[in-house]
Design a protein around this motif. Structure first.
Motif, PDB file in Angstrom:
ATOM      1  N   ALA A  52       0.840  -1.200   0.000  1.00 17.62           N
ATOM      2  CA  ALA A  52       0.000   0.000   0.000  1.00 17.62           C
ATOM      3  C   ALA A  52       0.873   1.247   0.000  1.00 17.62           C
ATOM      4  N   GLU A  53       0.946   1.861  -1.153  1.00 22.58           N
ATOM      5  CA  GLU A  53       1.821   3.021  -1.342  1.00 22.58           C
ATOM      6  C   GLU A  53       1.059   4.339  -1.221  1.00 22.58           C
ATOM      7  N   HIS A  54      -0.245   4.310  -1.557  1.00 19.77           N
ATOM      8  CA  HIS A  54      -1.038   5.526  -1.580  1.00 19.77           C
ATOM      9  C   HIS A  54      -2.367   5.322  -0.860  1.00 19.77           C
ATOM     10  N   HIS A  55      -2.799   6.368  -0.154  1.00 20.81           N
ATOM     11  CA  HIS A  55      -4.116   6.341   0.477  1.00 20.81           C
ATOM     12  C   HIS A  55      -5.124   6.960  -0.487  1.00 20.81           C
ATOM     13  N   VAL A  56      -6.125   6.183  -0.868  1.00 18.11           N
ATOM     14  CA  VAL A  56      -7.148   6.634  -1.804  1.00 18.11           C
ATOM     15  C   VAL A  56      -8.499   6.650  -1.105  1.00 18.11           C
ATOM     16  N   VAL A  57      -9.208   7.750  -1.261  1.00 18.49           N
ATOM     17  CA  VAL A  57     -10.604   7.811  -0.827  1.00 18.49           C
ATOM     18  C   VAL A  57     -11.479   7.529  -2.042  1.00 18.49           C
ATOM     19  N   ALA A  58     -12.251   6.470  -1.962  1.00 19.30           N
ATOM     20  CA  ALA A  58     -13.173   6.091  -3.035  1.00 19.30           C
ATOM     21  C   ALA A  58     -14.575   6.540  -2.659  1.00 19.30           C
ATOM     22  N   ILE A  59     -15.189   7.350  -3.515  1.00 16.75           N
ATOM     23  CA  ILE A  59     -16.569   7.771  -3.281  1.00 16.75           C
ATOM     24  C   ILE A  59     -17.484   6.727  -3.901  1.00 16.75           C
ATOM     25  N   ASP A  60     -18.290   6.101  -3.059  1.00 20.69           N
ATOM     26  CA  ASP A  60     -19.104   4.956  -3.462  1.00 20.69           C
ATOM     27  C   ASP A  60     -20.494   5.413  -3.909  1.00 20.69           C
TER      28      ASP A  60
ATOM     29  N   CYS B  15      -9.133  -4.149  -7.587  1.00 17.70           N
ATOM     30  CA  CYS B  15      -8.071  -3.701  -8.502  1.00 17.70           C
ATOM     31  C   CYS B  15      -7.271  -2.553  -7.899  1.00 17.70           C
ATOM     32  N   LEU B  16      -7.943  -1.656  -7.201  1.00 14.05           N
ATOM     33  CA  LEU B  16      -7.239  -0.551  -6.549  1.00 14.05           C
ATOM     34  C   LEU B  16      -6.308  -1.065  -5.458  1.00 14.05           C
ATOM     35  N   VAL B  17      -6.757  -2.058  -4.695  1.00 12.96           N
ATOM     36  CA  VAL B  17      -5.898  -2.661  -3.663  1.00 12.96           C
ATOM     37  C   VAL B  17      -4.686  -3.313  -4.304  1.00 12.96           C
ATOM     38  N   ASP B  18      -4.910  -4.075  -5.377  1.00 11.90           N
ATOM     39  CA  ASP B  18      -3.802  -4.755  -6.051  1.00 11.90           C
ATOM     40  C   ASP B  18      -2.802  -3.769  -6.641  1.00 11.90           C
ATOM     41  N   THR B  19      -3.275  -2.570  -6.960  1.00  9.86           N
ATOM     42  CA  THR B  19      -2.409  -1.552  -7.539  1.00  9.86           C
ATOM     43  C   THR B  19      -1.548  -0.868  -6.481  1.00  9.86           C
ATOM     44  N   GLY B  20      -1.854  -1.108  -5.215  1.00  5.71           N
ATOM     45  CA  GLY B  20      -1.054  -0.516  -4.146  1.00  5.71           C
ATOM     46  C   GLY B  20      -1.745   0.620  -3.436  1.00  5.71           C
ATOM     47  N   CYS B  21      -3.074   0.528  -3.328  1.00  6.88           N
ATOM     48  CA  CYS B  21      -3.840   1.588  -2.663  1.00  6.88           C
ATOM     49  C   CYS B  21      -4.394   1.108  -1.323  1.00  6.88           C
ATOM     50  N   LYS B  22      -4.254   1.950  -0.325  1.00  7.40           N
ATOM     51  CA  LYS B  22      -4.969   1.780   0.937  1.00  7.40           C
ATOM     52  C   LYS B  22      -6.295   2.502   0.771  1.00  7.40           C
ATOM     53  N   LEU B  23      -7.403   1.782   0.906  1.00  4.40           N
ATOM     54  CA  LEU B  23      -8.705   2.342   0.537  1.00  4.40           C
ATOM     55  C   LEU B  23      -9.561   2.716   1.734  1.00  4.40           C
ATOM     56  N   THR B  24     -10.074   3.923   1.683  1.00  2.26           N
ATOM     57  CA  THR B  24     -11.156   4.356   2.552  1.00  2.26           C
ATOM     58  C   THR B  24     -12.329   4.696   1.649  1.00  2.26           C
ATOM     59  N   VAL B  25     -13.444   4.009   1.840  1.00  2.00           N
ATOM     60  CA  VAL B  25     -14.606   4.199   0.980  1.00  2.00           C
ATOM     61  C   VAL B  25     -15.638   5.034   1.733  1.00  2.00           C
ATOM     62  N   VAL B  26     -16.133   6.084   1.072  1.00  2.00           N
ATOM     63  CA  VAL B  26     -17.057   7.001   1.734  1.00  2.00           C
ATOM     64  C   VAL B  26     -18.377   7.061   0.974  1.00  2.00           C
ATOM     65  N   PRO B  27     -19.465   7.457   1.657  1.00  2.00           N
ATOM     66  CA  PRO B  27     -20.771   7.567   0.994  1.00  2.00           C
ATOM     67  C   PRO B  27     -20.780   8.664  -0.065  1.00  2.00           C
ATOM     68  N   ALA B  28     -21.771   8.586  -0.944  1.00  2.00           N
ATOM     69  CA  ALA B  28     -21.878   9.544  -2.043  1.00  2.00           C
ATOM     70  C   ALA B  28     -22.060  10.970  -1.556  1.00  2.00           C
ATOM     71  N   ARG B  29     -22.654  11.136  -0.395  1.00  2.00           N
ATOM     72  CA  ARG B  29     -22.917  12.479   0.127  1.00  2.00           C
ATOM     73  C   ARG B  29     -21.780  13.020   1.005  1.00  2.00           C
TER      74      ARG B  29
ATOM     75  N   VAL C  30      -8.302  10.565  -5.185  1.00  2.00           N
ATOM     76  CA  VAL C  30      -9.732  10.336  -4.994  1.00  2.00           C
ATOM     77  C   VAL C  30     -10.256   9.535  -6.179  1.00  2.00           C
ATOM     78  N   PHE C  31     -11.014   8.489  -5.879  1.00  2.00           N
ATOM     79  CA  PHE C  31     -11.627   7.663  -6.921  1.00  2.00           C
ATOM     80  C   PHE C  31     -13.132   7.896  -6.940  1.00  2.00           C
ATOM     81  N   LEU C  32     -13.700   8.052  -8.139  1.00  2.00           N
ATOM     82  CA  LEU C  32     -15.133   8.253  -8.334  1.00  2.00           C
ATOM     83  C   LEU C  32     -15.715   6.988  -8.955  1.00  2.00           C
ATOM     84  N   SER C  33     -16.625   6.327  -8.261  1.00  2.00           N
ATOM     85  CA  SER C  33     -17.081   4.999  -8.691  1.00  2.00           C
ATOM     86  C   SER C  33     -18.208   5.057  -9.708  1.00  2.00           C
ATOM     87  N   ASN C  34     -18.557   3.880 -10.178  1.00  2.00           N
ATOM     88  CA  ASN C  34     -19.749   3.677 -11.007  1.00  2.00           C
ATOM     89  C   ASN C  34     -21.006   3.826 -10.155  1.00  2.00           C
TER      90      ASN C  34
END
Length: 381
Positions: A192-200, A210-224, A238-242
């Motif tokens: 885990a090289e980078h901390h990414v906030v994914a907006i779910d 895939c983000l974890v495998d790429t080396g991301c530490k993930l914190t997933v947050v609500p859309a609001r 920051v990742f913006l999801s489907n």
């Protein structure tokens, strides 16, 4: 489907009055939604549990569905639940024959309350939706006249914010990679090289893997989640999801992204692509019948390379509406519509298709590495 139900009749009635007769499948009852079709040949369980299909009656163009059953491992929704409003197939296999199968598709749909219909002429239905456009419909065992009235009273997909129905209420951490399902099985995730906030907005599991495998530490947050809340987590990107529904209706997400652009590297997929386009000053519009399936051709405009992709969307970014600071990076070969954009000065990019596949080809996995590289640049604040 049991022998006792083979004489039962069910109907799919489109809002334009077209009636398709079939047999009840899965849960019994009446359901409404937007009738769409997907050309994917495999991965029906991933389709059923993809939150982007929320509010839709999904037609499988492959003729036989359910022959490998259902298992607990192949769900794409983080909460494991099927998300479609209804399911339409030509032939529902009564037998599940696979060493991983845990139950039949019919039993799975019934357990989760998903109304389906089998024995439908899905070729005729697909041609009709292609020619006339996706539209509201109803499935049930009631009379076609009653179902037509129900279909016509259903809300139109345009203007609907469906994200709030699938986004989590609280933030959560995600640590699971693809494991044995990685392109090279047994390859461990990068450190885990980078901390990414994914907006779910309705994310798929395999995107997070895939983000974890790429080396991301993930914190997933609500859309609001607000921009201030996201930046307080001090992410490297920051990742913006489907997700489902009309992107133009998710105004709170667009407002949040506007406040994040230029402060952190951003990567968006599917709805995330559309929301980024809106935040950068563009517009979106509804496609006639959308792009759904695991065999969609996309051209990378920088390299000329053609990628076969998985897609699931009914709305699209209007390329002509994008400001000059935003460039188109990918287009759909069938109709020339937007499949990718980038704002290099802001370290933001997105694609309309699904590089994580699940199910589908792996041609576009390089995009996760591109996101990682974008976070290795100068730190933003």
């Amino acid at each position: 489907m049991t022998d006792a139900t083979k004489a039962d009749r069910a109907y799919l009635v489109l809002a334009d009055g077209t009636v398709f007769e079939g047999r009840p499948f899965g849960a019994r009852g009446v359901t409404t939604g937007e009738a769409v079709f997907t050309t994917t040949m495999t991965g029906y369980q991933e389709v059923l549990t993809d939150p982007s299909y929320f509010g839709q009656l999904v037609t499988m163009t492959a003729p036989e569905i359910g022959n490998v059953g259902v298992n607990a491992s192949d769900t794409e929704a983080v909460d494991d639940k099927p998300r479609v409003a209804g399911f339409i197939v030509r032939s529902a296999s009564p037998v599940a024959s696979n060493w991983r199968s845990e139950q039949t598709l019919d039993a799975y749909l019934a357990h989760h309350g998903i109304v389906g219909i089998s024995d439908v002429d899905t070729r005729k239905l697909t041609r009709h939706l292609r020619d006339k456009g996706s539209q509201n419909a109803a499935i049930g065992t009631e009379s076609p006249a009653a179902l037509l009235e129900i279909a016509r009273k259903a809300p139109d997909m345009s203007g609907l914010d469906l994200v709030q129905s699938v986004s989590p209420k609280e933030r959560y951490a995600w640590t699971e990679g693809r494991g044995v399902w990685a392109p090279t099985p047994g390859t461990p995730p990068r450190a885990a090289e980078h901390h990414v906030v994914a907006i779910d907005y309705g994310t798929k599991r395999n995107i997070l893997r895939c983000l974890v495998d790429t080396g991301c530490k993930l914190t997933v947050v609500p859309a609001r989640a607000s921009a201030e809340e996201i930046l307080a987590l001090n992410p490297d990107g920051v990742f913006l999801s489907n997700g489902p529904g009309d992107p133009a209706a998710v105004t709170y997400a667009v407002d949040t992204i506007k406040k994040l652009v230029g402060k952190k590297p951003i990567f968006g997929i599917c709805l995330g692509h559309q929301l980024l386009g809106l935040a950068l000053g563009g517009k979106t519009y509804k496609l006639k019948f959308g792009h759904r399936g695991g065999n969609q051709p996309v051209k990378d405009l920088a390299t000329g390379r053609i990628e076969i992709t998985t897609q699931n969307h009914g709305f699209c970014v209007d390329l002509a509406s994008l400001p000059s600071s935003v460039r188109s990076t990918h287009v759909h070969l069938n109709d020339g519509t937007s499949e990718g954009l980038a704002a290099p000065d802001l370290r933001a990019f997105s694609v309309q298709y699904h590089p994580e596949a699940a199910a589908g080809p792996h041609d576009s996995l390089y995009l996760f590495d591109r996101f990682r590289e974008s976070m290795r640049g100068p730190k933003s604040s």
